[in-house]
Scaffold this motif. Structure first.
Motif, PDB file in Angstrom:
ATOM      1  N   ILE A   1      15.509  -9.228 -69.471  1.00  0.00           N
ATOM      2  CA  ILE A   1      15.362  -9.704 -68.058  1.00  0.00           C
ATOM      3  C   ILE A   1      16.960  -8.815 -67.237  1.00  0.00           C
ATOM      4  O   ILE A   1      17.956  -9.781 -67.978  1.00  0.00           O
ATOM      5  CB  ILE A   1      15.375 -10.826 -67.691  1.00  0.00           C
ATOM      6  N   GLN A   2      17.131  -8.213 -66.757  1.00  0.00           N
ATOM      7  CA  GLN A   2      18.447  -8.857 -65.951  1.00  0.00           C
ATOM      8  C   GLN A   2      18.805  -8.316 -64.885  1.00  0.00           C
ATOM      9  O   GLN A   2      17.542  -7.410 -64.001  1.00  0.00           O
ATOM     10  CB  GLN A   2      19.373  -7.279 -67.138  1.00  0.00           C
ATOM     11  N   GLY A   3      19.422  -8.127 -63.862  1.00  0.00           N
ATOM     12  CA  GLY A   3      19.821  -8.239 -62.741  1.00  0.00           C
ATOM     13  C   GLY A   3      20.912  -8.804 -61.832  1.00  0.00           C
ATOM     14  O   GLY A   3      21.483  -9.844 -62.782  1.00  0.00           O
ATOM     15  N   GLN A   4      21.195  -8.701 -61.021  1.00  0.00           N
ATOM     16  CA  GLN A   4      22.202  -9.554 -59.758  1.00  0.00           C
ATOM     17  C   GLN A   4      20.757 -10.695 -59.238  1.00  0.00           C
ATOM     18  O   GLN A   4      19.744 -11.213 -58.324  1.00  0.00           O
ATOM     19  CB  GLN A   4      22.475  -9.102 -58.543  1.00  0.00           C
ATOM     20  N   VAL A   5      21.603 -11.800 -59.168  1.00  0.00           N
ATOM     21  CA  VAL A   5      21.282 -13.181 -58.196  1.00  0.00           C
ATOM     22  C   VAL A   5      22.830 -13.271 -57.201  1.00  0.00           C
ATOM     23  O   VAL A   5      23.468 -13.313 -57.236  1.00  0.00           O
ATOM     24  CB  VAL A   5      20.784 -14.778 -58.867  1.00  0.00           C
ATOM     25  N   TRP A   6      21.774 -13.360 -56.283  1.00  0.00           N
ATOM     26  CA  TRP A   6      23.498 -13.597 -54.782  1.00  0.00           C
ATOM     27  C   TRP A   6      22.925 -14.941 -54.101  1.00  0.00           C
ATOM     28  O   TRP A   6      21.897 -15.347 -53.920  1.00  0.00           O
ATOM     29  CB  TRP A   6      22.874 -12.371 -53.471  1.00  0.00           C
ATOM     30  N   VAL A   7      24.151 -15.562 -54.665  1.00  0.00           N
ATOM     31  CA  VAL A   7      24.123 -16.297 -54.120  1.00  0.00           C
ATOM     32  C   VAL A   7      25.097 -16.763 -53.035  1.00  0.00           C
ATOM     33  O   VAL A   7      26.523 -16.036 -52.706  1.00  0.00           O
ATOM     34  CB  VAL A   7      25.535 -17.806 -55.006  1.00  0.00           C
ATOM     35  N   GLN A   8      24.534 -17.600 -51.966  1.00  0.00           N
ATOM     36  CA  GLN A   8      25.511 -17.356 -50.803  1.00  0.00           C
ATOM     37  C   GLN A   8      26.497 -19.256 -50.824  1.00  0.00           C
ATOM     38  O   GLN A   8      25.434 -20.305 -51.367  1.00  0.00           O
ATOM     39  CB  GLN A   8      25.162 -17.690 -49.299  1.00  0.00           C
ATOM     40  N   ALA A   9      27.203 -19.391 -50.904  1.00  0.00           N
ATOM     41  CA  ALA A   9      27.843 -20.707 -50.306  1.00  0.00           C
ATOM     42  C   ALA A   9      29.161 -20.388 -49.477  1.00  0.00           C
ATOM     43  O   ALA A   9      29.921 -19.689 -49.092  1.00  0.00           O
ATOM     44  CB  ALA A   9      28.879 -21.002 -52.289  1.00  0.00           C
ATOM     45  N   VAL A  10      29.578 -21.951 -49.259  1.00  0.00           N
ATOM     46  CA  VAL A  10      30.568 -22.481 -48.526  1.00  0.00           C
ATOM     47  C   VAL A  10      31.821 -22.814 -48.849  1.00  0.00           C
ATOM     48  O   VAL A  10      31.490 -23.600 -50.052  1.00  0.00           O
ATOM     49  CB  VAL A  10      30.035 -23.668 -47.606  1.00  0.00           C
ATOM     50  N   VAL A  11      33.040 -22.482 -49.273  1.00  0.00           N
ATOM     51  CA  VAL A  11      33.873 -22.429 -49.843  1.00  0.00           C
ATOM     52  C   VAL A  11      34.656 -23.587 -48.803  1.00  0.00           C
ATOM     53  O   VAL A  11      35.172 -22.836 -47.524  1.00  0.00           O
ATOM     54  CB  VAL A  11      34.992 -21.350 -49.598  1.00  0.00           C
TER      55      VAL A  11
ATOM     56  N   SER B   1      23.084 -21.540 -51.813  1.00  0.00           N
ATOM     57  CA  SER B   1      22.052 -20.937 -51.637  1.00  0.00           C
ATOM     58  C   SER B   1      20.812 -19.630 -52.554  1.00  0.00           C
ATOM     59  O   SER B   1      23.112 -18.886 -52.526  1.00  0.00           O
ATOM     60  CB  SER B   1      21.196 -21.351 -49.799  1.00  0.00           C
ATOM     61  N   ILE B   2      20.454 -19.973 -52.457  1.00  0.00           N
ATOM     62  CA  ILE B   2      19.796 -18.390 -53.192  1.00  0.00           C
ATOM     63  C   ILE B   2      19.727 -17.430 -52.297  1.00  0.00           C
ATOM     64  O   ILE B   2      18.732 -17.770 -51.449  1.00  0.00           O
ATOM     65  CB  ILE B   2      18.669 -18.165 -53.921  1.00  0.00           C
ATOM     66  N   ALA B   3      20.609 -16.285 -51.626  1.00  0.00           N
ATOM     67  CA  ALA B   3      20.298 -15.137 -50.940  1.00  0.00           C
ATOM     68  C   ALA B   3      19.632 -14.045 -51.441  1.00  0.00           C
ATOM     69  O   ALA B   3      18.694 -13.746 -50.978  1.00  0.00           O
ATOM     70  CB  ALA B   3      21.750 -14.347 -50.801  1.00  0.00           C
ATOM     71  N   ARG B   4      19.435 -13.758 -52.620  1.00  0.00           N
ATOM     72  CA  ARG B   4      18.694 -12.973 -53.552  1.00  0.00           C
ATOM     73  C   ARG B   4      18.484 -13.379 -54.310  1.00  0.00           C
ATOM     74  O   ARG B   4      19.411 -13.852 -55.731  1.00  0.00           O
ATOM     75  CB  ARG B   4      18.968 -11.565 -53.267  1.00  0.00           C
ATOM     76  N   SER B   5      16.812 -13.654 -54.794  1.00  0.00           N
ATOM     77  CA  SER B   5      16.446 -13.975 -55.953  1.00  0.00           C
ATOM     78  C   SER B   5      16.414 -13.044 -57.167  1.00  0.00           C
ATOM     79  O   SER B   5      15.577 -12.261 -56.755  1.00  0.00           O
ATOM     80  CB  SER B   5      15.065 -14.989 -56.315  1.00  0.00           C
ATOM     81  N   LEU B   6      16.377 -13.118 -57.598  1.00  0.00           N
ATOM     82  CA  LEU B   6      15.886 -12.899 -59.458  1.00  0.00           C
ATOM     83  C   LEU B   6      14.908 -13.060 -60.469  1.00  0.00           C
ATOM     84  O   LEU B   6      14.162 -12.032 -60.457  1.00  0.00           O
ATOM     85  CB  LEU B   6      17.764 -12.709 -60.826  1.00  0.00           C
ATOM     86  N   ASP B   7      15.071 -14.496 -60.327  1.00  0.00           N
ATOM     87  CA  ASP B   7      13.682 -14.689 -61.039  1.00  0.00           C
ATOM     88  C   ASP B   7      14.462 -16.245 -60.928  1.00  0.00           C
ATOM     89  O   ASP B   7      15.306 -17.745 -62.017  1.00  0.00           O
ATOM     90  CB  ASP B   7      14.627 -14.498 -62.710  1.00  0.00           C
ATOM     91  N   SER B   8      12.576 -17.352 -60.686  1.00  0.00           N
ATOM     92  CA  SER B   8      12.996 -18.361 -60.538  1.00  0.00           C
ATOM     93  C   SER B   8      12.078 -18.927 -61.834  1.00  0.00           C
ATOM     94  O   SER B   8      11.904 -20.096 -61.910  1.00  0.00           O
ATOM     95  CB  SER B   8      12.244 -18.512 -59.556  1.00  0.00           C
ATOM     96  N   VAL B   9      11.250 -18.058 -62.447  1.00  0.00           N
ATOM     97  CA  VAL B   9      10.258 -18.609 -63.432  1.00  0.00           C
ATOM     98  C   VAL B   9      11.275 -18.845 -64.114  1.00  0.00           C
ATOM     99  O   VAL B   9      11.243 -20.221 -65.151  1.00  0.00           O
ATOM    100  CB  VAL B   9       9.210 -17.705 -63.305  1.00  0.00           C
ATOM    101  N   PHE B  10      12.226 -18.147 -65.090  1.00  0.00           N
ATOM    102  CA  PHE B  10      12.988 -18.941 -66.539  1.00  0.00           C
ATOM    103  C   PHE B  10      14.303 -19.320 -66.015  1.00  0.00           C
ATOM    104  O   PHE B  10      15.528 -19.809 -67.053  1.00  0.00           O
ATOM    105  CB  PHE B  10      13.581 -17.146 -67.010  1.00  0.00           C
ATOM    106  N   GLY B  11      14.557 -19.400 -64.963  1.00  0.00           N
ATOM    107  CA  GLY B  11      15.747 -20.848 -64.513  1.00  0.00           C
ATOM    108  C   GLY B  11      16.896 -19.745 -64.574  1.00  0.00           C
ATOM    109  O   GLY B  11      18.155 -20.385 -63.949  1.00  0.00           O
ATOM    110  N   LEU B  12      17.081 -18.730 -63.704  1.00  0.00           N
ATOM    111  CA  LEU B  12      18.225 -17.752 -64.473  1.00  0.00           C
ATOM    112  C   LEU B  12      18.658 -18.121 -62.303  1.00  0.00           C
ATOM    113  O   LEU B  12      19.673 -18.356 -62.358  1.00  0.00           O
ATOM    114  CB  LEU B  12      17.950 -16.201 -63.875  1.00  0.00           C
ATOM    115  N   ASP B  13      17.985 -17.618 -61.779  1.00  0.00           N
ATOM    116  CA  ASP B  13      18.192 -18.544 -60.285  1.00  0.00           C
ATOM    117  C   ASP B  13      19.053 -20.224 -60.276  1.00  0.00           C
ATOM    118  O   ASP B  13      19.819 -20.210 -59.522  1.00  0.00           O
ATOM    119  CB  ASP B  13      17.150 -18.933 -59.357  1.00  0.00           C
ATOM    120  N   HIS B  14      18.583 -20.892 -61.178  1.00  0.00           N
ATOM    121  CA  HIS B  14      19.125 -22.173 -60.746  1.00  0.00           C
ATOM    122  C   HIS B  14      20.417 -22.213 -61.592  1.00  0.00           C
ATOM    123  O   HIS B  14      21.222 -22.697 -61.722  1.00  0.00           O
ATOM    124  CB  HIS B  14      18.383 -23.112 -61.975  1.00  0.00           C
TER     125      HIS B  14
END
Length: 68
Positions: free
Chosen positions: A1-11, A21-34
């Motif tokens: 599994i490879q790719g990007q997860v985009w995360v939106q965050a408030v600094v 929060s997740i803006a673009r998910s890669l994988d919610s099954v194996f826990g990469l988003d988490h």
């Protein structure tokens, strides 16, 4: 599994990370988003400023995963 997860965050004005929060998910099954959310919460930033005062800013962070 490879790719990007985009995360939106408030600094926050102190440089810490507030809401994430997740803006673009890669994988919610194996826990990469988490794991991406967990990593983003640990970061510290130089806060954005407006008229010389620190303010909260929304940022998008791209985290790349390559599992071997």
């Amino acid at each position: 599994i490879q790719g990007q997860v985009w995360v939106q965050a408030v600094v926050m004005p102190d440089g810490s990370v507030g809401q994430v929060s997740i803006a673009r998910s890669l994988d919610s099954v194996f826990g990469l988003d988490h794991e991406a959310l967990k990593a983003a919460r640990q970061w510290r930033f130089r806060p954005g400023t407006r008229f010389g005062e620190p303010v909260a800013v929304l940022v998008t962070i791209e985290l790349t995963f390559t599992l071997r």
